[in-house]
Design a protein around this motif. Structure first.
Motif, PDB file in Angstrom:
ATOM      1  N   MET A  70      -0.491   5.774  -4.305  1.00  0.00           N
ATOM      2  CA  MET A  70      -1.149   6.422  -5.380  1.00  0.00           C
ATOM      3  C   MET A  70      -1.659   5.467  -6.427  1.00  0.00           C
ATOM      4  SD  MET A  70       1.961   9.390  -6.365  1.00  0.00           S
ATOM      5  CE  MET A  70       0.834   9.968  -7.693  1.00  0.00           C
ATOM      6  N   MET A  71      -1.227   4.465  -6.487  1.00  0.00           N
ATOM      7  CA  MET A  71      -1.685   3.284  -7.339  1.00  0.00           C
ATOM      8  C   MET A  71      -2.988   2.712  -6.980  1.00  0.00           C
ATOM      9  SD  MET A  71      -0.999   1.841 -10.369  1.00  0.00           S
ATOM     10  CE  MET A  71      -2.049   0.730 -11.201  1.00  0.00           C
ATOM     11  N   ALA A  72      -3.109   2.679  -5.567  1.00  0.00           N
ATOM     12  CA  ALA A  72      -4.337   2.194  -5.187  1.00  0.00           C
ATOM     13  C   ALA A  72      -5.399   3.285  -5.356  1.00  0.00           C
ATOM     14  CB  ALA A  72      -4.079   1.987  -3.618  1.00  0.00           C
ATOM     15  N   MET A  73      -5.266   4.546  -5.155  1.00  0.00           N
ATOM     16  CA  MET A  73      -6.078   5.669  -5.427  1.00  0.00           C
ATOM     17  C   MET A  73      -6.495   5.574  -6.757  1.00  0.00           C
ATOM     18  SD  MET A  73      -5.043   8.674  -2.697  1.00  0.00           S
ATOM     19  CE  MET A  73      -3.401   8.705  -3.002  1.00  0.00           C
ATOM     20  N   PHE A  74      -5.443   5.404  -7.601  1.00  0.00           N
ATOM     21  CA  PHE A  74      -5.791   5.426  -9.332  1.00  0.00           C
ATOM     22  C   PHE A  74      -6.558   4.353  -9.549  1.00  0.00           C
ATOM     23  CE2 PHE A  74      -4.172   3.877 -13.416  1.00  0.00           C
ATOM     24  CZ  PHE A  74      -4.691   4.827 -13.942  1.00  0.00           C
ATOM     25  N   THR A  75      -6.286   2.935  -8.873  1.00  0.00           N
ATOM     26  CA  THR A  75      -7.155   1.795  -9.389  1.00  0.00           C
ATOM     27  C   THR A  75      -8.678   1.959  -8.910  1.00  0.00           C
ATOM     28  OG1 THR A  75      -5.120   0.326  -9.209  1.00  0.00           O
ATOM     29  CG2 THR A  75      -7.393  -0.590  -8.912  1.00  0.00           C
ATOM     30  N   MET A 110     -14.476  13.202 -13.609  1.00  0.00           N
ATOM     31  CA  MET A 110     -13.755  12.934 -12.493  1.00  0.00           C
ATOM     32  C   MET A 110     -12.242  13.029 -12.819  1.00  0.00           C
ATOM     33  SD  MET A 110     -13.508   9.978  -9.841  1.00  0.00           S
ATOM     34  CE  MET A 110     -13.148   8.753 -10.988  1.00  0.00           C
ATOM     35  N   ALA A 111     -11.361  13.556 -11.885  1.00  0.00           N
ATOM     36  CA  ALA A 111      -9.929  13.554 -12.563  1.00  0.00           C
ATOM     37  C   ALA A 111      -9.208  12.705 -11.592  1.00  0.00           C
ATOM     38  CB  ALA A 111      -9.549  14.922 -12.307  1.00  0.00           C
ATOM     39  N   THR A 112      -8.217  12.035 -11.988  1.00  0.00           N
ATOM     40  CA  THR A 112      -7.101  11.037 -11.142  1.00  0.00           C
ATOM     41  C   THR A 112      -5.845  11.154 -11.851  1.00  0.00           C
ATOM     42  OG1 THR A 112      -7.164   8.998 -10.355  1.00  0.00           O
ATOM     43  CG2 THR A 112      -7.445   9.137 -12.756  1.00  0.00           C
ATOM     44  N   TYR A 113      -5.114  10.561 -11.172  1.00  0.00           N
ATOM     45  CA  TYR A 113      -3.530  10.897 -11.507  1.00  0.00           C
ATOM     46  C   TYR A 113      -3.105  10.318 -13.023  1.00  0.00           C
ATOM     47  CZ  TYR A 113      -2.847  10.950  -6.454  1.00  0.00           C
ATOM     48  OH  TYR A 113      -2.808  11.394  -5.172  1.00  0.00           O
ATOM     49  N   SER A 146       1.312   8.141 -16.010  1.00  0.00           N
ATOM     50  CA  SER A 146       2.927   8.411 -16.213  1.00  0.00           C
ATOM     51  C   SER A 146       3.577   9.200 -14.762  1.00  0.00           C
ATOM     52  CB  SER A 146       3.169   9.465 -17.237  1.00  0.00           C
ATOM     53  OG  SER A 146       2.429  10.802 -16.930  1.00  0.00           O
ATOM     54  N   ALA A 147       2.739   9.779 -14.015  1.00  0.00           N
ATOM     55  CA  ALA A 147       2.979  10.131 -12.689  1.00  0.00           C
ATOM     56  C   ALA A 147       3.413   9.039 -11.643  1.00  0.00           C
ATOM     57  CB  ALA A 147       1.851  11.275 -12.277  1.00  0.00           C
ATOM     58  N   LEU A 148       2.526   7.980 -11.910  1.00  0.00           N
ATOM     59  CA  LEU A 148       2.621   6.844 -11.015  1.00  0.00           C
ATOM     60  C   LEU A 148       4.110   6.211 -11.413  1.00  0.00           C
ATOM     61  CD1 LEU A 148      -0.762   5.300 -11.082  1.00  0.00           C
ATOM     62  CD2 LEU A 148       0.005   6.755  -9.651  1.00  0.00           C
ATOM     63  N   LEU A 149       4.437   6.152 -12.487  1.00  0.00           N
ATOM     64  CA  LEU A 149       5.618   5.533 -13.067  1.00  0.00           C
ATOM     65  C   LEU A 149       7.044   6.250 -12.667  1.00  0.00           C
ATOM     66  CD1 LEU A 149       4.672   4.497 -16.792  1.00  0.00           C
ATOM     67  CD2 LEU A 149       4.793   2.911 -14.706  1.00  0.00           C
ATOM     68  N   ARG A 150       6.563   7.783 -12.372  1.00  0.00           N
ATOM     69  CA  ARG A 150       7.766   8.415 -11.849  1.00  0.00           C
ATOM     70  C   ARG A 150       8.122   8.594 -10.358  1.00  0.00           C
ATOM     71  NH1 ARG A 150       5.453  11.826 -16.189  1.00  0.00           N
ATOM     72  NH2 ARG A 150       4.680  13.149 -14.526  1.00  0.00           N
ATOM     73  N   VAL A 151       7.143   7.956  -9.534  1.00  0.00           N
ATOM     74  CA  VAL A 151       7.440   8.317  -8.278  1.00  0.00           C
ATOM     75  C   VAL A 151       8.591   7.195  -7.733  1.00  0.00           C
ATOM     76  CG1 VAL A 151       6.125   7.883  -5.888  1.00  0.00           C
ATOM     77  CG2 VAL A 151       4.863   8.804  -7.803  1.00  0.00           C
ATOM     78  N   PRO A 152       9.635   7.638  -7.016  1.00  0.00           N
ATOM     79  CA  PRO A 152      10.789   6.920  -6.852  1.00  0.00           C
ATOM     80  C   PRO A 152      10.326   6.178  -5.547  1.00  0.00           C
ATOM     81  CG  PRO A 152      11.242   9.262  -6.338  1.00  0.00           C
ATOM     82  CD  PRO A 152       9.720   9.340  -6.972  1.00  0.00           C
ATOM     83  N   ASP A 153       9.743   6.612  -4.647  1.00  0.00           N
ATOM     84  CA  ASP A 153       9.329   6.186  -3.296  1.00  0.00           C
ATOM     85  C   ASP A 153       8.391   4.889  -3.245  1.00  0.00           C
ATOM     86  OD1 ASP A 153       9.723   6.186  -0.216  1.00  0.00           O
ATOM     87  OD2 ASP A 153       7.440   5.889  -0.642  1.00  0.00           O
ATOM     88  N   GLU A 154       8.609   3.476  -3.050  1.00  0.00           N
ATOM     89  CA  GLU A 154       7.849   2.506  -3.433  1.00  0.00           C
ATOM     90  C   GLU A 154       6.524   2.521  -2.675  1.00  0.00           C
ATOM     91  OE1 GLU A 154       8.088  -2.316  -2.966  1.00  0.00           O
ATOM     92  OE2 GLU A 154       9.791  -1.214  -2.539  1.00  0.00           O
ATOM     93  N   HIS A 155       6.761   3.024  -1.430  1.00  0.00           N
ATOM     94  CA  HIS A 155       5.422   3.032  -0.604  1.00  0.00           C
ATOM     95  C   HIS A 155       4.529   4.201  -1.261  1.00  0.00           C
ATOM     96  CE1 HIS A 155       6.817   0.137   2.289  1.00  0.00           C
ATOM     97  NE2 HIS A 155       8.009   0.965   2.361  1.00  0.00           N
ATOM     98  N   ALA A 156       4.954   5.369  -1.722  1.00  0.00           N
ATOM     99  CA  ALA A 156       4.389   6.451  -2.009  1.00  0.00           C
ATOM    100  C   ALA A 156       3.586   6.063  -3.323  1.00  0.00           C
ATOM    101  CB  ALA A 156       4.992   7.752  -2.141  1.00  0.00           C
TER     102      ALA A 156
END
Length: 489
Positions: free
Chosen positions: A468-473, A448-451, A454-464
């Motif tokens: 993404m963090m919810a999907m990663f978790t 399986m692949a997920t985000y 480091s990509a999560l840490l670079r997203v500037p928009d808080e809601h986005a």
């Protein structure tokens, strides 16, 4: 319907005459229900006497007064988006487009100025569909028109026949005039045609395909070129059929090659792989016999298979138990990893390990590594900023990852990010579309692949970032659950 609401018939061919007529109608207060729009390009065109005159028939009443010149009419304030949409929708083939545009204009000038922002409104939804359809049709016209050389009384003339769904030459003729400005050409379609004489565009009626030539001496050269640039490794049949519908194939000479090229694609892919393997590779640095993780790690310390070893501080090899059932693969080490020699110890690694702990995934039971073992970066002052490794660098380092996986023989592989996913799941994998999908790969029955964290840490928009963090978790939670099942079996 009262006498004052007697049905009025008006016609339109292009956007400009629709706009002029619509302005006059709004000015005299003509409700959309009292106006019948005649499409002078479509089947109703033959019924129309003149641009703004009456149409014969018992259901038609008065005609539009012709006393006011368009320039003397007051301006109507509408959003710029509506003008853009209307200019495009005017080239749609649906004869009801004029009525739809007038209804939108009437509503926006009558108090619903922000109407286009209501995507659920039936009129807005239909207009958006028409707008998208015409833009898509214009794109295909630019992509699929094929000229054939003929000779007429003047000299060389290049002729093409194309079958769009709409009046797409309205939007694309200028494009062809700019691109082929030094030659005379004409493009025929069933609805309209356009001729370029090196200086001016001349529009005319549509033409049947029989009016266009079927073949010319340039076709064989074009087919040879197309066969040369065809990349069998990137072919996606469903996408190709969607982007290049069969109805366009008869006028595109290269389509006669497609069946043969698809049949030969597997062999061509193997040839491409063999050619690629001629580039830099770490194979010569691998131990010849002892392929344990410890032996591989020691051998990797002196790897110089690509240029990344020149600037990086050290090789960062994988860490974890040799009998791990789960291997997590990232892209490459970062700044802190390069300094310490340990994978996933920087901010991204800390986020990964916190999330693993939250979902009950024991990090001590997992082997963690990267697709590329050296840190690629660029200097910005004293900071070393991450740079994505190239395909050649990934290919050069691939033997190390494959040797790790051969030594461990994991049941599960979790890829973090697009680079790791492309190595494990293939070059056509797209993290935005296929994240979370579980399937088999060459080295494990569950992959399986997920985000990448480091990509999560670079997203500037808080809601986005939260989404993404919810999907990663959730992806890590599924991984942890399957890992527990494996350990219990």
């Amino acid at each position: 319907m009262t006498a004052s609401e007697e049905l009025m018939s008006v016609g339109a061919t292009h956007f400009d005459d629709w706009r002029n007529t619509a302005r006059r109608l709004v000015t005299i207060g003509s409700h959309p229900s009292t106006v019948r729009w005649i499409d002078q390009r479509g089947d109703d065109a033959s019924k129309q006497k003149d641009l703004f005159g009456n149409v014969a028939g018992p259901d038609v009443g008065r005609s539009l007064p012709a006393s006011d010149a368009p320039d003397s009419l007051p301006s109507l304030r509408v959003p710029g988006k509506f003008i853009q949409w209307a200019k495009t929708i005017a080239s749609h083939s649906d004869p009801g487009r004029w009525e739809l545009l007038y209804r939108l204009l009437w509503r926006m000038t009558g108090g619903e100025r922000h109407l286009l922002q209501i995507a659920s409104d039936p009129d807005v939804r239909r207009a958006a569909q028409m707008h998208s359809a015409v833009r898509r049709d214009a794109h295909k016209t630019k992509a699929f028109v094929r000229f054939r050389k003929t000779i007429d009384d003047v000299g060389e003339l290049f002729v093409a026949w194309h079958r769009p769904d709409h009046y797409s030459l309205d939007l694309t003729a200028d494009f062809f005039a700019r691109r082929f400005d030094v030659m005379r050409w004409t493009i025929m379609t069933p609805r309209q045609s356009v001729y370029w004489d090196n200086q001016t565009l001349h529009f005319g009626d549509g033409s049947p395909r029989s009016d266009a030539p079927d073949h010319d001496q340039l076709e064989e050269l074009w087919k040879t070129y197309y066969a040369h640039i065809f990349n069998p490794a990137r072919i996606k049949l469903d996408a190709m059929r969607a982007e290049m519908p069969k109805k366009h194939w008869p006028t595109m000479p290269e389509t006669s090659l497609i069946d043969d090229m698809l049949r030969d694609a597997p062999q061509r892919v193997r040839q491409m792989v063999r050619h690629q393997e001629g580039g830099p590779t770490a194979k010569s640095f691998l131990p010849t016999s002892d392929r344990t993780l410890a032996s591989l790690c020691n051998a990797a310390l002196v790897c110089e298979s690509c240029e990344l070893h020149r600037d990086a501080s050290r090789v960062v090899f994988g860490r974890g138990p040799a009998d791990a059932k789960l291997v997590i693969v990232g892209e490459q080490p970062g700044d802190m990893e390069d300094r310490s020699g340990e994978p996933f110890v920087g901010p991204a690694g800390q986020l990964l390990r916190r999330t693993m702990a939250d979902v009950g995934l024991d990090a001590t039971q997992v082997y963690i590594t990267n697709a590329v073992k050296h840190f690629k970066f660029k200097l910005q002052g004293k900071r070393r900023l991450h740079v994505k490794p190239s395909s050649r660098e990934i290919a050069a380092c691939r033997p190390w990852l494959e040797a790790e996986l051969d030594a461990i023989r994991p049941a599960m592989i979790l890829c973090l990010g697009a680079t790791a996913a492309s190595v494990i799941k293939g070059p056509n994998f797209r993290i935005t579309r296929q994240r979370g999908e579980v399937d088999k790969c060459d080295h494990a029955k569950w992959a399986m692949a997920t985000y990448h964290p480091s990509a999560l840490l670079r997203v500037p928009d808080e809601h986005a970032r939260a989404r993404m963090m919810a999907m990663f978790t959730e992806d890590l939670r599924r991984t942890a659950e399957h890992h527990r099942i494996l350990n219990q079996s």
